[in-house]
Design an enzyme around this catalytic site. Sequence first.
Site, PDB file in Angstrom:
ATOM      1  N   LYS A 288     -13.215   5.598   7.022  1.00 51.00           N
ATOM      2  CA  LYS A 288     -12.123   5.864   6.109  1.00 51.00           C
ATOM      3  C   LYS A 288     -12.696   6.227   4.750  1.00 51.00           C
ATOM      4  O   LYS A 288     -13.819   5.819   4.479  1.00 51.00           O
ATOM      5  CB  LYS A 288     -11.186   4.675   6.048  1.00 51.00           C
ATOM      6  CG  LYS A 288     -11.503   3.614   4.979  1.00 51.00           C
ATOM      7  CD  LYS A 288     -10.468   2.550   4.975  1.00 51.00           C
ATOM      8  CE  LYS A 288      -9.806   2.420   3.639  1.00 51.00           C
ATOM      9  NZ  LYS A 288     -10.600   1.842   2.576  1.00 51.00           N
TER      10      LYS A 288
ATOM     11  N   ASP B 246      -5.715   3.001  -0.104  1.00 51.59           N
ATOM     12  CA  ASP B 246      -6.954   2.267   0.160  1.00 51.59           C
ATOM     13  C   ASP B 246      -6.742   1.131   1.159  1.00 51.59           C
ATOM     14  O   ASP B 246      -7.638   0.832   1.953  1.00 51.59           O
ATOM     15  CB  ASP B 246      -7.494   1.700  -1.174  1.00 51.59           C
ATOM     16  CG  ASP B 246      -8.834   1.016  -1.023  1.00 51.59           C
ATOM     17  OD1 ASP B 246      -9.765   1.654  -0.495  1.00 51.59           O
ATOM     18  OD2 ASP B 246      -8.952  -0.171  -1.415  1.00 51.59           O
TER      19      ASP B 246
ATOM     20  N   HIS C  59     -12.323  -1.070   9.612  1.00 53.17           N
ATOM     21  CA  HIS C  59     -13.158  -2.252   9.882  1.00 53.17           C
ATOM     22  C   HIS C  59     -12.322  -3.524  10.069  1.00 53.17           C
ATOM     23  O   HIS C  59     -12.821  -4.502  10.614  1.00 53.17           O
ATOM     24  CB  HIS C  59     -14.247  -2.419   8.817  1.00 53.17           C
ATOM     25  CG  HIS C  59     -13.789  -3.052   7.539  1.00 53.17           C
ATOM     26  ND1 HIS C  59     -13.140  -2.337   6.567  1.00 53.17           N
ATOM     27  CD2 HIS C  59     -13.882  -4.317   7.077  1.00 53.17           C
ATOM     28  CE1 HIS C  59     -12.864  -3.159   5.554  1.00 53.17           C
ATOM     29  NE2 HIS C  59     -13.303  -4.354   5.829  1.00 53.17           N
TER      30      HIS C  59
ATOM     31  N   HIS D 294      -5.561  -0.727   6.634  1.00 47.84           N
ATOM     32  CA  HIS D 294      -5.780  -2.118   7.045  1.00 47.84           C
ATOM     33  C   HIS D 294      -4.464  -2.887   7.267  1.00 47.84           C
ATOM     34  O   HIS D 294      -4.288  -3.555   8.283  1.00 47.84           O
ATOM     35  CB  HIS D 294      -6.630  -2.861   6.011  1.00 47.84           C
ATOM     36  CG  HIS D 294      -7.941  -2.210   5.709  1.00 47.84           C
ATOM     37  ND1 HIS D 294      -8.682  -1.541   6.660  1.00 47.84           N
ATOM     38  CD2 HIS D 294      -8.667  -2.114   4.562  1.00 47.84           C
ATOM     39  CE1 HIS D 294      -9.793  -1.076   6.112  1.00 47.84           C
ATOM     40  NE2 HIS D 294      -9.809  -1.402   4.836  1.00 47.84           N
TER      41      HIS D 294
ATOM     42  N   LYS E 178     -12.776  -7.251  12.747  1.00 50.44           N
ATOM     43  CA  LYS E 178     -12.818  -8.657  12.321  1.00 50.44           C
ATOM     44  C   LYS E 178     -12.371  -9.547  13.472  1.00 50.44           C
ATOM     45  O   LYS E 178     -11.342  -9.298  14.096  1.00 50.44           O
ATOM     46  CB  LYS E 178     -11.888  -8.886  11.120  1.00 50.44           C
ATOM     47  CG  LYS E 178     -12.412  -8.299   9.824  1.00 50.44           C
ATOM     48  CD  LYS E 178     -11.439  -8.589   8.702  1.00 50.44           C
ATOM     49  CE  LYS E 178     -11.781  -7.777   7.469  1.00 50.44           C
ATOM     50  NZ  LYS E 178     -12.705  -8.455   6.558  1.00 50.44           N
TER      51      LYS E 178
ATOM     52  N   LYS F 125      -5.782  -6.112  -6.057  1.00 49.36           N
ATOM     53  CA  LYS F 125      -7.106  -6.434  -6.599  1.00 49.36           C
ATOM     54  C   LYS F 125      -6.943  -7.350  -7.813  1.00 49.36           C
ATOM     55  O   LYS F 125      -5.872  -7.361  -8.447  1.00 49.36           O
ATOM     56  CB  LYS F 125      -7.801  -5.153  -7.082  1.00 49.36           C
ATOM     57  CG  LYS F 125      -7.934  -4.080  -6.030  1.00 49.36           C
ATOM     58  CD  LYS F 125      -9.137  -4.320  -5.161  1.00 49.36           C
ATOM     59  CE  LYS F 125      -9.346  -3.168  -4.213  1.00 49.36           C
ATOM     60  NZ  LYS F 125      -9.976  -3.570  -2.970  1.00 49.36           N
TER      61      LYS F 125
HETATM   62  C1  BG6 Z   1     -12.049  -1.447   2.064  1.00 47.04           C
HETATM   63  C2  BG6 Z   1     -11.366  -1.049   0.785  1.00 47.04           C
HETATM   64  O1  BG6 Z   1     -11.681  -0.585   3.103  1.00 47.04           O
HETATM   65  O2  BG6 Z   1     -11.685  -2.774   2.391  1.00 47.04           O
HETATM   66  C3  BG6 Z   1     -11.710  -2.024  -0.313  1.00 47.04           C
HETATM   67  O3  BG6 Z   1     -11.769   0.255   0.427  1.00 47.04           O
HETATM   68  C4  BG6 Z   1     -11.424  -3.442   0.090  1.00 47.04           C
HETATM   69  O4  BG6 Z   1     -11.000  -1.706  -1.507  1.00 47.04           O
HETATM   70  C5  BG6 Z   1     -12.053  -3.746   1.435  1.00 47.04           C
HETATM   71  O5  BG6 Z   1     -11.950  -4.310  -0.900  1.00 47.04           O
HETATM   72  C6  BG6 Z   1     -11.605  -5.102   1.935  1.00 47.04           C
HETATM   73  O6  BG6 Z   1     -12.350  -5.452   3.052  1.00 47.04           O
HETATM   74  P1  BG6 Z   1     -12.701  -6.961   3.380  1.00 47.04           P
HETATM   75  O7  BG6 Z   1     -13.430  -6.879   4.664  1.00 47.04           O
HETATM   76  O8  BG6 Z   1     -13.523  -7.466   2.241  1.00 47.04           O
HETATM   77  O9  BG6 Z   1     -11.385  -7.668   3.486  1.00 47.04           O
END
Ligand code: BG6
Length: 478
Positions: A143, A230, A173, A235, A177, A326
Amino acid sequence: IPVDPFDLVIFGATGDLARRKILPGLFRRYCAGQMPEEARIIGAARSEMDDDGFRDLVREAVRKFGGGRDCYDEALEGFLAHVGYEHVDAMGEGGWETLKARLRDGMVRAFYFSVAPSLFGALAERLRGFGLADDDSRVVVEKPFGKDLASARALNSTLAEHFDETQIYRIDHYLGKETVQNLMAVRFGNMLFEPLWNAQFVDHIQITVAETVDVSGRGAYYDTSGAMRDMVQNHLMQLLCLIAMEPPARFEPDSVRDEKLKVIRALDPVDYHHIVRGQYIADEKQPGYRSHVEDPRSTTESFVAMKISISNWRWAGTPFYLRTGKALKSQASEIAVVFKDAPHSIFGPEAGRHANVLVIRLQPNEGMTLGVTIKEPGPGGMRLKDVALDMSFADALGPDAEDIPDAYERLIMDVIRGNQTLFMRGDEVEAAWTWTDPIIEGWQRRGEVPKEYDAGSSGPDDALMLMHRDGRKWRDIK
Ligand code: BG6
């Protein structure tokens, strides 16, 4: 169990993602004994470097980001023996023949595009043109997969010119998890929850992915993206799908992806009164969003909260509330399924009543809590109390919990195994953009400015109101 022998070429191998996630992840798989003796990892990038130069980079990356396992320098040197480097010009002719000469017959062949999406087409074309890739090779893409429907379609069709859909592994990703996969195990491995998992018994569902990190260091990317592109489009959408989908017939790529796609297609357009955008401002300790990006008047959102409805038989009438942001006060990713009140309280109004809430904690402190109503102890009559059946995976699984691979480790091994279940299909990504685009266009059309929230808080007050108006409340993020 070791996977089949492979040649894995990582384009963009000197970049941030490769150094933070991909290379340390591969090292940990090596330590876990999953990497066969014949496996080769070939870094490819613009920088002029030889094998040893790249090994130095990998050594440093693994030491810095390798994290928490029993892996010592000796193991690292063993791993580095699997690693090589080729300088390749993605847009030109340079390096492709020598890279090709390194690839061996009879191995699984995978190409990881850890580069800007603008290079996907050039790489795919050269992989085919120079004969590095064939109909069995796999390509892995990261992504952001597009920034809207049109660009995602363009990427899909560029890739489709050179590769079949069964060869394309689009990474989100979150699907790698362990706790996210657990959502499926909890839902479809138990008889207990699924009969109640519908609008008749569920009042609403809350999905929260709160982060304490701000956007410093990646403002240039983030400011063109915002929380919607993002996090939500990918996600949170994946979490929503896994929570809301119908049981797939099998845990197989297309069975699972068909069901996820149906959820995305059943999403109603979001009324703009049901979305809150936020942007953090400085508090005493932390600077604000605008000092992390170039544009001092940026109106990009670093927080989104929204109410979503799914128009299908199972979920009509049950709202899903999503929020992510964030620079919030704590890091907490969780899904809360809030069940309806019992239809009638036999104990009368003074006893109090509590809805059952099932909370699945994705990170940190991975686990599950189920709120159960019991009698408050003592002689004071029948008063009810909400207590928690609480399970942390670390306690429940003991030492096994320490061996859980990180998302990238799992996903890269799935690429080598040829298992696409935890990767997004092209139509799924396009459907997610089809739903997201009108929301972002609406913000632009109305010139909407995000609500301010203090860095280190739990987001803008309007997000609280979004629930409050419905007589509901966000769970506190501690
Ligand atoms: C990424 C985003 O895909 O995922 C980030 O670009 C974000 O902004 C991150 O912080 C969060 O991933 P994780 O695994 O830390 O929850």
